[in-house]
Structures are given as C-alpha cells and as structure tokens.
Scaffold this active site. Structure first.
Site, PDB file in Angstrom:
ATOM      1  CG  ASP A  51      34.434  -2.578  11.185  1.00 60.76           C
ATOM      2  OD1 ASP A  51      33.258  -2.742  10.688  1.00 60.76           O
ATOM      3  OD2 ASP A  51      35.254  -2.319  10.384  1.00 60.76           O
ATOM      4  CG  ASP A  61      39.149  -0.193   9.568  1.00 59.10           C
ATOM      5  OD1 ASP A  61      37.787  -0.433   9.719  1.00 59.10           O
ATOM      6  OD2 ASP A  61      39.693  -0.391   8.597  1.00 59.10           O
ATOM      7  CG  ASP A  77      33.914   0.905  12.418  1.00 61.68           C
ATOM      8  OD1 ASP A  77      32.936   0.312  11.899  1.00 61.68           O
ATOM      9  OD2 ASP A  77      35.237   0.758  11.693  1.00 61.68           O
TER      10      ASP A  77
END
Lengths: 1182, 327
Positions: free
Chosen positions: A427, A864, A868
């Site tokens: 990410d 995080d 995700d």
C-alpha cells in the site's frame, strides 16, 4: 459554540453535490420482491407485524466455539488432519494383540500433540469472546416511546426498528437509517476507517422530510415503514424506500450509517435501526480470516503422503511375504516350522487362512513402520515456530521508539514463508508515506519559493553524490534547521515571504492573491479552540488541510465559514495591520476526479466577483487566458522540478467575473443543478466548464507526501534481494510516479511502460455514455498497450535495462479480465517494479490474488489501513503497519511492524533464517525417521516378516522424544548460516529462499536417500559383523537383545552426528543437546537395564553386563557411524569446494577474513569518492 | 612365584649376617621379573572348526527325500547316534567353546519370541489368564500349568555331543555358559519343571528335580537369537587341542531341522579379545578406510585440476538473471 455556528450552514443549498438527492432508480422497482423483502417498522419494534418478522437481535458473536461444543468441535478440527487421524487409528489398533509394541507408547505423544493444539485454539477463541463481550455491552441511547424519552441500553439489546441517538465520536451500534442530526438540514459526518480505511470524513444526508424530526415530541409521533433490501455484504449500495406521511421516498446509501463507522464533527444524530447484529453490512463482510499455511508446510504434507505410500508399500510387501511364509508352514499335512506350532495357531498366524493372517499383519506393519511418519514432527515444528516468533518479537532492531511498538508475529505459521517472498505488494499511504501532507514549496509569478528539502531530493542527492545540492530551487539543507516552531502539515521555509516579508517582494500583489486562493478555495471547516484561540481545520483531504494551514502561516488565516461567507484574518499590506475580511460565497464547483479541479465563486469585500480555481496542471494550462500566461514557462519548469522531487503540485489561478457574465451563467448553472434528468451530472459539469475559463495564472503549490523513515533504503535492499515490488495505491498516476521516484522504486535509468485509459478518445466515448462501446474500446486499448509493452520488453536485449510498469485503476479492471490476465501478468512479471494507481481496495485484493495464483510465487502484502485488509488476507503473508491508522490492518495481518523499513530485517534476516531452519529441520526429521524406520524393515525381513521389531518397545517410543528431539529443535530455533549483519549485507542470499533451493525436491529426496542408505549401513554392517560368532572373550554370541542395543546405539550416534555435520552454528546449546542426547541414551540404557526384568525385558542389564565390556560393541559403533556419515560428508566437502551455495561463499569469505564482522559497508557515496580518488592517483602515476 | 617371593624375604633377613656380601639385592625390578603381559602377535589367533552334520547324520536309507528325513528324525525307534571325526587345524588353547549353530531357524519370529512367561520363569506363580495370554498353545497339559510354558521352552534343542580323543573322553563343561543376569534374575531357583513335554513333544525334556536356574541349556535357549542363523553355547572344553589331532564326536541327532530345511552345525572355537572368528568387521574397516583415502585423493586431484577462488560469487546460478546493476 462551534456546533451552533455550524448548524446554520446549509450545505445542501450551497454545494452542487448531486449525490445528496436520491432518485428512484431501476432497483427500487425490485422492492418487495425476492432479495428486497425487509420491512422495518420505525420506532415500533413491538408492532405485531414486526414481531412476526422476527429479525435477529443485535448480539454479535465472532467466536468459533461455544462452551458446550468446544470439545467435540475442536476434536473434529484436529482429526481433519490426515496425520492425526492416522495416529488415532494407530492408537486404537495398538490396544489389540496386533500391535508390535505397547499402546501407551503411541497414545502418549498423540495426546500431547492434540492437547497442545486444542489449548491454543481455546486461548484464541477466548480472546475473541472477550472482544465480543466488550462490543455487545457498549451503551447506546434508545428512544422509549412509552415514556417518550431516551434511555441507555446495551448494544446487544437493540432491535430492528429501534430509534437511537448517537453522539459525536461514538460508533454506530447497527446499520441505521439517518433521520436527522444536530444540523438543521440533517447532514452528518462519518468516519468509515474501520470499513474502508479512508480517513477522510464522509458526508451523510438525511431525507428532507425527516430532517426536522429533532425533538422527542416529534419523534414520538414518528410513524414510518422502511422497505428495503435483505442483508447483504455490499458496502457501497443500499436500496430501499421510506413510507412516511403517505409518501414513498427513495432511500440510498446516503441515508445509511453503517455499524463500526464513527460519527464525527456532528453533535448527535437520530437514526432507526435497519440491520442488526450479523445482518449488518460490516458483519456480512466479515469473512473468517483465511487460515494460511506456508508453502513448505504444504510440501511437507506431500512428503507425508509420499511416506504414507511408502509405509503402505512396505507393509504390503511385508505382509505378502509373511502370508507366503505362513502358508508354507503347513505343507501337504506336514508341519514345516514345527516350533511355531502351525497346527495350533491363533488367527494371526494361521496357515490355513494365510490371507487373513497377512491382512492382520498388514495392520501390524502399519503400526510398526509408523516411525516413517514422525508424529513429533508436527509438535516440534509448532514448538520451533513459536520460539522463532518470540525471537522476532524480541528483536531490538525492529522496535520503534516513537510509537513504542516492537514487531509482532501474530501467527507463527508463516515464519519460513517470510524467507521466500517473491513479490511484495505494498500500500502507499501510511505504509510508504506517513499520510501527512506538508506544504513545502510554491512558485508564485514565476518565482520559486521554499527552501525545505524533500526526502526524494535527499535520496537523489545521495545517489548522485555530493556537490549539487546547492541549487537554488532545491534550497540548502542548512536552512531547514533554522525553523522556529514546527507546524504539522507545514514545512515551508523561506525568509523572503515568511513573517509578513512577502510585502517587500516585487510581486507582492500576486503573492497576496495566491495565498487568498489557498485560504478561500476549499471545503474545509475551521475549528477554533476556545481557550487558546488556535484554529485547526477539518478537511476532506490532507492536501487541502495543508493549503489552508499554509495560508494561515503566511498571514491569511481562515477562521470562519458560514452558510454564505468565508472570513479571513488578513494582513493589510498597506498599513501592516491585521484586518478581518469577509468573502461572500456564491458557488462551489467541487472537485471530482474527472474535473481534476475545484473552484469557488465569491464576492470580495470590494464587491468584486472572483472565481478562484486550483487544479491539476493537465487541465489548468489549457484554461488560461492569453493575458494570464505571463509566467507559464517558468511555472511549468518549476512544476517539472517539483514533480521530479516527488511533490504533488496544483496550479492556482483566478479570474475576475463581470456581474453580467455571472448572472447569465448562474441561471444556466442553477438550471443544470435542479434538473432531474439522468444526465444531470454532465449538465452540471458542462456548466461549470463554461465559467472556468480565461483564468489568470498565479502559480503552483508543491506538497510533499512525506515518506516514512528509511523507506528508500529498505526498498533498495529489497530490490537487491531481487524481490519484485508492486505498489498498489489509490493515488493519481502522477502522484504515484512521484512517490515511486521518492522511494527509489522508479529510477531514472528505468524505462517506464504506462498503461492508462485516461486518453482523449476514451473520454470522448465516455461522454457518449454507451457502456458497451466503452467496455469494448477499453479492452482493445488495454490489450494494445499491454502487447506494446511486451514488445518493448522483448526488444531490449541488454539485461541491464530495467522496466517499470505503471497502470491505472480503470485499465487494471480490464487487465484483470480473464482474457487479458495472462498477458498482463507476463508483462508485470518482467518489470522490476509495478505501480498500480487509482486502485480500489477490492482491486488490491484481486491483484494480489492474481499474482499469487498465476505466478505461484509467494506474495507478501504490506498495508496499514482497513482498506488493505482484503489484500493482507489474500496474500500469502500479510504484514500490517501498526502506525497511525486504525488497528484493522494489524488485526488482519500475520505480522505487524511499526515501520515499513523493518520489513527489510523481517525478510532478509528473520525470513531467511526461519526458512533455512524450517527446511533443514524438516529434511532432517524425515532423514532421521527413515534411517530409523528402515532398520526396522530390514530386521523384519530377517524375522520372516513376522512383525517383530528389532528394538525394545521403550527404545522405540523414546526415539523421537528424547534421543533425537532436542538437537533438531535447537537447529530449528538457533541455526544461522550467516550472521544478521551479513544477511543484510548480502541481500542476494535471500534468493535461496525465493528459489526454494534448500527445500527443493532433489534436496528432500537426497536427504531421504541418505536416510535409506544410513539404515542399510546400520543394519547390514551391524548384523554381518556380529552374527553368528561370539562377540566377547567369554564366548557369548550376539543375541536378540544385544543386536537390538548395538543397532540402536549406532542409530542414535549416526543421527546425532549427522546433525552435528549439517548445522552451521554451534553454541553451547547445540553441543549440549547433541552430545547430551547421545549421553542420555547410555544413561537411559543403564537405568532402564537396572529395572526389574519384567519391566525392562530385553534391555535387562544389556549395556552393563553384555555390551559395554566388549570392545567389539564399541568397534562396531565406530565403524557404522563413520560409514554412515561418509556419503554426506564427502558430498558436503565436494559441494562447498566446487559448487558452493551462496551462503557457503559468504561463510568462507568470513572465515578467510575478507568479511570482517565489525567493519560495516561503506556508504555508496564514500565508495564513489574513493573510486574517484583512485582514478586520479593512477592518472598521476602515469 | 610364591616360593620365589619367600626366598627373597629370607635373603634380605640373612643379609644382616653377611654384611659384606656383594650379592646384589633382590627386587623384582632389578631382576627384571616384573609380572608382564607377553603378547604374541600371531595371525589367526582364533581357531574355529565348523562341522555341518544334519545331512551326513541321516542313514543312507532315509537320505532320499526330505520327507524321509523328517520321518527318520521323528521316529522314536530309529538309532540317532552319529559319529563324526574332526581334525584340529591348528593348536587350540583352552577354553574351547562348543556351539551348535542352527540356520534358517526363526527364533525371532514374533509368535515365537513372545511365547514365554518371564514371570513364570522367575517365580513359577502365574495366573491362568496370564498363561493363556503368553504361552498358548503350550500353556497347560491336562488342565495343569506347564512349567516352563510357551513355545520357546517347548522347542528346546536336544542334540547332544560327546568328545573323545584317542578313545579318551574329554569332559564338556556345561556350567557357566549362561549370562549371569539370566541365571540370577530371570530364572527362579525354586521353580521346577512340571508337565513339561507331556503332550506333543517338541524338543528336549527337562529333569524335574533341577530348578530352572540350574538348567543352563534351557537358559541359553531361552535367550532368543537375533537372526535366523545363530549359534548358541553348548559347553566348554577345558583342555588344549593340538594341531592335527583327531576328535571323535558322538552326536545324538535328535533335533528336527529337516522339516524346514534348516542346517545344524557343530562349532568348536576359541576366542580373542574381540570374540569369535568373523572377517567382516576387519574387511569393513579396511574398505571404509580405503574409501576415505580414495575420496581424499580424488578430492585433492580435483582441486589441483580445477582450483577456484572460494569466495568467488560468480559461481552463483542466479547471477545470470538480468539486471546486473543491482550487484
């Protein structure tokens, strides 16, 4: 009161938000039919009709087991494992006379294994239960229609149709229909971080008819029925109608407040419970976290199956010969082996029913050769992995002081998988970057301001070497330190315009306009701290907040927004005093990804009509007027440099409107806004487009999306370890590319392949709105671009050219299509780095799945946020960053670290070690069990295949427990091929895991063959040298018990010495365990031999009386051990000399001293310098 | 030795009288009479005579088929005495161990190995249930317990050997052929054979007057062999045999090995520190040692032919992948 002021704002009248007004769509016709049958009686849960529907309560349970079903269910789970089932059957059969050994010696290990795993399950489930209890007992205010007031209730007691009041910063207890809020027009802000990970606030809007229901009296009178869809998992749609006052009103997601999201910036809301408990969207979305197993473990299962087949084969061979031999015992009425009394047999030895006897013998064989399948393997691996996880948790190098977070292995199943990661999917926001935007630079009227240095610049400077950092655009590092107070979101240092100095600049007029635009053109809301008077801002995006903050810091303080106006504290640059200026807000033309700009139209105190606009350079430059292009060239140049420095840029422009022009336009725009036709949005856009022209350029802003500490270095190392890194981000392509450069994922020498649908012809198609045509054209376009990319990659012969693939979300959707999947992946795998921008959480998960499925390589996802979660669960390993955003990602992850840079150590050091340890351990385990198990077979072959084991029962059951277990655990926990420092210094070492060199089939089979050869040497050398002559001076020949003890001694020695040969890392623990195991065997034999003969049976005094005094016994041991170790020893010697593996090379280099443990690698730039100096020196010598 | 010692003591006491005698003082050291071990390094220290007699001891009338041989050995009427003459190849020093060797006899068959009751052998007391579990079908005779029960005891070896040299009988010492631990702890001194070989007769009978702990043949037999070819101690000859001496052995050929094509051998052997004669261990040591040397030499040769710098990373297979500028 802040809220009081806010209450007056009626955003719905001001904004052109199209989404606020739900319209009847096709789906609404479905209501009442299948799938859309839910009926909610608002404020009337006790209505007989509602009671009859009997929707579930709001009690939520996420546990796997309950108190009463734990034992059976957990046991069932356990015995779904084939190996456990096998051992259970073995344990059952061992109670029958078939067993070659005593039942307790089988049952005990099985019970330990299953007991341990069940305890683990129970503890985990208990934790889940505690969370449930906490959630179920939270309090919420529910309207009691009898008393006409709100009373506090626990969440679990909520019913469908209940009316609840939720306060600021509280979570919604269920999926609610928003009736009204503290704002007059019934809007509220929610934070959906737990659902999609987005931190920005979302606006929800009640129906106009319900918005006035804001006091208890009117609520008491509320009579309404909601008809809507059945519970489903789709977070982004809601179909329903509200019957109120005889009206049917359409409902959309805009009116729905989802459980687990949070009320923000709104004092309270009233809502009706629509979905409760497990019917809520978030619970419907909750899938059981997939249980992940590492590749090694899956391959291990295959090995177990192979061994199973071997076991069956061996047993079958044994029972065949046994059957034949048994049958022959009675031959034409004559007894052959009369001493076995074949004339008076039990069923197990009956020559007349030899096939039955053979079948029973087959069962016996399965028990006897059970040593081929090591039951203790599972326990040992479990133990080892837990210990490994402890080492990961304890690693000081992965502890982050700022957040006080160490690394945490949330699962121990995947340790070795960490050493095999081929593709890292990361990410961006919050993982690579800190998700805090900082205003760093700007260019106004063709002059660049801002001396702060960005992370990227620092990295680039590092790469290029020293010297050229003094360029005036980049500013000098020295200035950074002289800052006063540090302001979050603001990292702008320039003495020319700070502290009011801008008035002395030649272009002060432009500067003033520039910052006014920043202070006025936004949708942020100020939040004044009553006590300190400090102002903070709630903005939809962090960029916007950074602009407002920048304007504030430079003296244009936005402090109030109301329905009609925006007010600033401003520095009057004529008299140098602070004055309040109020701007009348007329229109907001909001930002959208298609428009890529936002504008406001307002009337300034001088009664001038102004249009202020900020937007992406791609759309802004074409909208400038002839006169407004004064600094176009300089600005473009600066923007390019900013972009190279990894900054997000926006162009700032304005225009003055004439009253007449505005009036005309407003009419048109209002018409568009109020139109009810399908193409309303397009009409609004077109209208906005008409006014946003002839702009005058002011300058551009540059905002830094700050990288986390150490990210470029870490990515660099991981790239050197040849892992592929994919960045999946929701950002725009330009931003993503910038960040790519910033974190050294993209480098200047790389060739970029860009796949995008953001092209003029596609846009034209989109305007026509023909969905099919768009699809078709998109597929064709994406296919063409992919094949072009492939050609490009294929045409380059040089290996040194690296490619980077950048693809946007739309194209990705088509590229993930079945037809294009393969070619897309082919292209992607040929590129060193891949960036997918504008991708949704679902696409992230899809990409992850695609990579995992198609390449078959190990994938690791880092993220995080809650957005995700899908990706983390889909990937082979999910690593959560336990940073600022919520704990969702961490909860869904397998490992959590607090900084991206720890990934380097997690993979290169721990991953590599764990991979090595586990694969060695498993190989060795199979080796030692084959070496042992096959001696039993060879012996049985010499005992007429009757199933007589060569050894005493207790020798056998202690084999895996005492004599060989501890060294192998020490191997699994402590072994290191090279030190952590060298692991990091030689990232290439990591490829051993990626290519699975240490656990490849040849290696596994090699170890198995080694085991087989060892067993042959042990059996044949021992038996041939000791039979039939006397083995002592007193003339005693070797008998059953002496042969058993001798062979077993040889096995214990061999297996432990083999361990000593194959490990690389000797601490006192290894010495203790290896030599201790051997010593323990002798100690055991002495002690066991002294027990009463009825207990010790064939081991009675065997060592003390028979074996130890005989030199023969020791000589045989020595011979057998040397000869069994010889094959492996010579293989290793040959291999390290002539075909060394990477770790061998590093080991030898370290030994030779060329890799000293203390000195660290020179930084790249130092090396560059030294090289340079050397060159100069050599030239001088010439 | 003793007399010499007292001589010495007397010598010193009389030394006072003959003070000036130049006779050297006696000590074992000065007289080089320290007790010493004098190894004689002779190859073939162990002498072994192996005589297979199972076939030869069948009279020619029964020698035609294996069925006939079984008939012969099972018939109680046939004369089973058989006389063999053995020649001593080299001088054999006492003790000379007498073994019988059985081949193709599965004393390690699972049914056989388990068919005994250690409890009964030790104490003589055993419940019927235990007896049934351990000793079927040789558990009871006529409702009474058989002591010792089980197949192992029942099939006790019953050939006997008598040795004469030049018509002088040589005594066979049949004591001390068992393991001490067996005799002391596994076989009871107050357990006497009972109902043994009363039903179907398997092997040897036992004297019911002698306790089990004194029945050394039984104790030896009950310590089962590891493999189907095995030797067991029969007794010891406690006199030296000279080379080329002819030994006449009178064999009572009773034991049935004919039905399962087993061999019977009589073995006379001396022992050394490493036990009896077996070349395998020595050959194996030589072979493994030789292999080590060969490996070492070939390793050196390989190294000379193809030396390499050991820390050279160019030997890495995956170095051939693209993107050399990473390294």
């Amino acid at each position: 009161m802040v809220g009081g002021r806010r209450r007056r704002i009626q955003f719905s009248k001001l904004y052109s938000f199209s989404c606020l007004r739900p319209r009847f769509r096709d789906e609404h016709r479905q209501i009442g039919k299948k799938g859309y049958s839910r009926v909610v009686y608002c404020n009337d849960p006790e209505n007989p009709a509602a009671v009859q529907l009997n929707y579930g309560g709001n009690y939520v349970s996420t546990t796997k087991y309950s108190a009463w079903n734990f034992i059976p269910k957990a046991l069932f789970e356990q015995f779904r494992r084939v190996a456990n089932m096998y051992f259970l059957v073995v344990a059952c059969v061992s109670f029958s006379p078939l067993a070659p050994y005593s039942p307790i010696s089988v049952l005990a290990p099985l019970m330990v294994v299953i007991g341990a795993t069940m305890v683990k399950e129970a503890v985990e489930d208990w934790r889940r239960r505690k969370q449930d209890i906490e959630a179920n007992n939270r309090k919420v205010k529910v309207f009691d229609s009898k008393s006409g007031s709100f009373t506090e209730t626990r969440w679990k007691k909520l019913r469908v149709g209940d009316l609840v009041k939720v306060y600021k910063d509280q979570y919604f207890p269920a999926d609610l229909l928003l009736l009204s809020s503290s704002y007059e027009d019934g809007i509220c802000y929610v934070e959906t971080m737990n659902l999609d990970g987005e931190t920005n606030l979302k606006l929800k809007h009640a129906l106009d008819v319900t918005a006035p229901l804001r006091d208890e009296n009117s609520l008491q009178k509320l009579e309404a029925v909601i008809k809507c869809e059945d519970p489903n998992e789709n977070l982004y749609s809601f179909v329903g109608t509200l019957c109120y006052n005889g009206q049917e009103l359409p409902l959309s997601l805009q009116q729905i407040l989802l459980r687990d999201s949070k009320l923000r910036n709104t004092d309270y809301i009233y809502g009706v419970v629509v979905f409760t408990g497990h019917d809520t969207k978030v619970m419907q979305n909750a899938t059981d976290p997939p249980s992940k197993r590492s590749k090694i473990e899956r391959r291990m299962d295959k090995i177990v199956y192979i061994l199973f087949s071997v076991l069956i084969l061996v047993s079958f061979v044994g029972s065949f010969f046994f059957g034949v031999a048994t049958k022959k015992d009675v031959h034409r009425g004559k007894l052959r082996r009369w001493y076995l009394r074949p004339d008076d047999p039990t069923v197990f030895y009956d020559p007349k029913r030899a096939s039955v006897a053979a079948f029973f013998h087959f069962l016996t064989g399965l028990l006897l050769y059970g040593y081929l399948i090591p039951i203790s393997l599972y326990v040992s691996i479990e133990i080892v992995k837990v210990l490994q996880s402890i080492f990961i948790n304890q690693d000081q190098e992965m502890y982050d002081e700022e957040t006080d977070q160490p690394a945490h292995a949330r699962t121990s199943n995947l340790n070795e998988e960490l050493g095999q990661v081929d593709t890292i999917l990361s990410d961006k926001t919050g993982t690579l970057t800190c998700n805090s935007m900082e205003f760093v630079k700007c260019t106004i009227a063709g002059v660049a301001y801002g001396r702060g240095m960005t992370e990227v610049e620092r990295t680039l400077a590092m790469r290029k070497g020293i010297g050229d950092t003094s360029s005036d655009l980049l500013g000098s590092t020295a200035d950074v330190t002289d800052s006063g107070k540090s302001v979050k979101g603001f990292n702008f240092r320039d003495e020319r315009i700070m502290n009011g100095q801008w008035v002395n600049q030649p272009d002060s007029d432009f500067i003033q306009k520039f910052f006014r635009v920043l202070a006025l053109c936004h949708t942020a809301i100020p939040d004044v701290d009553k006590e300190s008077g400090e102002i903070s801002y709630e903005a939809e995006s962090p960029d916007e907040a950074a602009f407002v903050i920048a304007a504030r810091e430079l003296g244009f303080e936005f402090f109030e927004r109301n329905q009609m106006s925006i007010s600033l504290h401003e520095l009057d640059h004529e008299n140098g005093k602070n004055v309040d200026r109020s701007y009348k807000l007329l229109q907001v033309l909001e930002f959208s990804s298609a428009r890529k700009r936002m504008s406001v139209i307002l009337r300034n105190p001088e009664n001038q009509l102004l249009l202020l606009c900020k937007g992406a350079d791609s759309v802004m430059f074409e909208r400038l007027s002839e006169k407004g292009r004064l600094f176009e060239a300089e600005t473009k140049d600066h923007i390019k440099k900013y972009a190279e420095a990894g900054l997000r840029t926006l162009i700032v422009a304005y225009r003055v409107l004439s009253e007449e022009e505005y009036r005309q336009w407003e009419e048109e725009f209002t018409k568009a806004k109020t139109s009810v036709s399908e193409d309303r949005d397009e009409l609004v856009d077109a209208a906005a487009d008409k006014i946003e022209r002839h702009l005058i350029l002011l300058g551009a802003t540059a905002v830094e999306d700050k990288l986390q500490k150490g990210v470029p270095e870490c990515i660099d190392k991981l790239a050197k370890a040849r892992t592929k890194i994919w960045v999946l981000t929701g950002d725009k392509m330009e931003t993503a590319i910038n960040i790519g450069y910033a974190c050294s994922l993209l480098r200047e020498e790389m060739k970029q392949i860009v796949i995008t649908l953001d092209k003029p012809d596609m846009k034209a198609l989109e305007k026509q709105g023909d969905k099919e045509a768009i699809d078709k054209a998109s597929i064709i376009s994406v296919r063409e671009q992919i094949s072009e990319g492939l050609d490009q990659v294929g045409s380059v012969k040089e290996r040194s050219v690296l490619f980077a693939l950048i693809i946007d979300g739309k194209s990705l959707a088509y590229a993930l299509n079945k037809n294009l999947e393969n070619s897309f992946l082919e292209l992607a795998t040929k590129c060193a780095s891949v960036i997918c921008c504008r991708s949704s959480p679902k696409q992230k998960a899809l990409v992850t799945r695609l990579v995992k499925r198609r390449t078959g390589e190990t994938t690791l996802a880092v993220g995080d946020g809650a957005n995700d979660v899908g990706m983390l669960q889909e990937a082979d390993i999910g690593v959560g960053i336990s940073g600022v955003e919520g704990r969702q990602a961490v909860m869904a992850s397998d490992y959590s670290i607090s900084q991206f840079r720890f990934l380097e150590r997690l993979l290169l050091v721990h991953g590599h070690w764990c991979y090595r340890r586990i694969s060695m351990m498993i190989c060795y385990f199979f080796y030692k069990n084959i070496a042992f198990g096959f001696t039993l077979f060879w012996y049985e072959a010499h005992a007429s295949f009757s199933g007589q084991p060569a050894y005493n029962d207790w020798y056998m059951s202690f084999y895996n427990v005492f004599f060989t277990s501890l060294p192998v655990i020490a191997l699994g926990v402590f072994d290191q091929d090279v030190s952590a420092r060298l692991c990091l210094k030689h990232p290439m070492l990591y490829q051993e895991g990626v290519q699975n060199i240490l656990f490849s089939w040849p290696r596994i089979l090699g170890w198995m063959c080694n085991g087989l050869v060892s067993s042959m040497i042990i059996f044949f050398f021992t038996s041939n040298s000791s039979i039939p002559q006397a083995f002592r001076k007193d003339g005693q020949p070797v008998d059953y018990q002496v042969l058993g003890a001798t062979m077993y001694t040889a096995v214990v020695w061999t297996v432990n010495c083999q361990m000593a040969l194959s490990i690389n890392y000797f601490t006192w623990i290894q010495h203790l365990f290896i030599w201790g195991s051997i010593a323990f065997w002798y100690a055991f034999l002495v002690i066991y031999g002294f027990l009463n003969p009825t207990v010790s049976t064939t081991a009675y005094q065997v060592l003390v009386e028979a074996c130890a005094p005989s030199p023969f016994y020791w000589l045989v041991t020595l011979l057998v051990v040397i000869s069994t170790l010889l094959p492996y020893f010579s293989y290793r010697a040959f291999q390290t000399r002539f075909r060394p593996m990477y770790h061998d090379i590093i080991q030898i280099r370290r030994l030779e001293g060329s890799e000293s443990e203390i000195s660290s690698e020179l930084p790249v730039r130092m090396e560059g310098r030294i090289l340079h100096l050397k060159e100069r020196l050599s030239r001088r010598e010439l | 030795m003793l007399s010499e010692g007292s001589d010495g003591a007397f010598g010193t006491s009389s030394a006072a009288a003959k003070k000036n005698s130049k006779q050297p003082k006696y000590s074992r050291f000065t007289q080089q009479e320290l007790p010493a071990y004098k190894p004689i390094l002779t190859p073939g220290l162990i002498v072994e005579i192996v005589d297979r007699y199972d076939k030869d001891c069948i009279p020619s009338t029964y020698n035609t088929s294996s069925d006939d041989m079984v008939t012969y050995i099972q018939s109680p009427k046939t004369n089973k005495t058989c006389i063999r003459t053995l020649t001593v190849p080299k001088k054999m020093k006492q003790p000379i161990f007498i073994y019988y060797q059985l081949d193709n006899f599965y004393q390690n068959h699972r049914r056989y190995v388990k068919n005994r009751s250690d409890k009964q052998l030790r104490s003589g007391k055993i419940t019927d249930k235990e007896l049934e579990e351990n000793c079927l079908p040789e558990d009871k005779y006529g409702g009474e317990q058989i002591v010792p029960c089980g197949l192992i005891a029942w099939s006790l070896f019953n050939d006997t050997y008598g040795f004469t040299i030049n018509n002088i009988t040589i005594q066979v010492n049949k004591k001390g052929i068992t393991w001490k631990s067996d005799k002391q702890y596994k076989f009871g001194s107050d357990v006497y054979p009972k109902n043994f070989q009363s039903g179907v007769i398997g092997g040897a009978k036992l004297n019911e007057k002698i306790p089990l702990s004194e029945q050394e043949d039984l104790i030896v037999w009950m310590r089962t062999a590891a493999l189907p070819n095995f030797r067991k101690l029969y007794g010891k000859l406690e006199e030296d045999l000279d080379a080329n001496q002819k030994i006449t052995v009178v064999i009572q050929n009773n034991y049935n090995t004919y039905s399962f094509d087993g061999n019977k051998k009589l073995v006379l052997s001396t022992t050394s520190w490493i036990g009896g004669k077996n070349d395998f261990l020595g050959k194996a040591y030589l072979a493994v040692g030789g292999l080590c040397i060969v490996l070492a030499i070939s390793f050196i040769i390989l190294y000379v032919i193809r030396p390499r710098h050991i820390g050279d990373p160019s030997y890495l297979s995956w170095n051939e992948n693209p993107a050399g500028n990473f390294t």
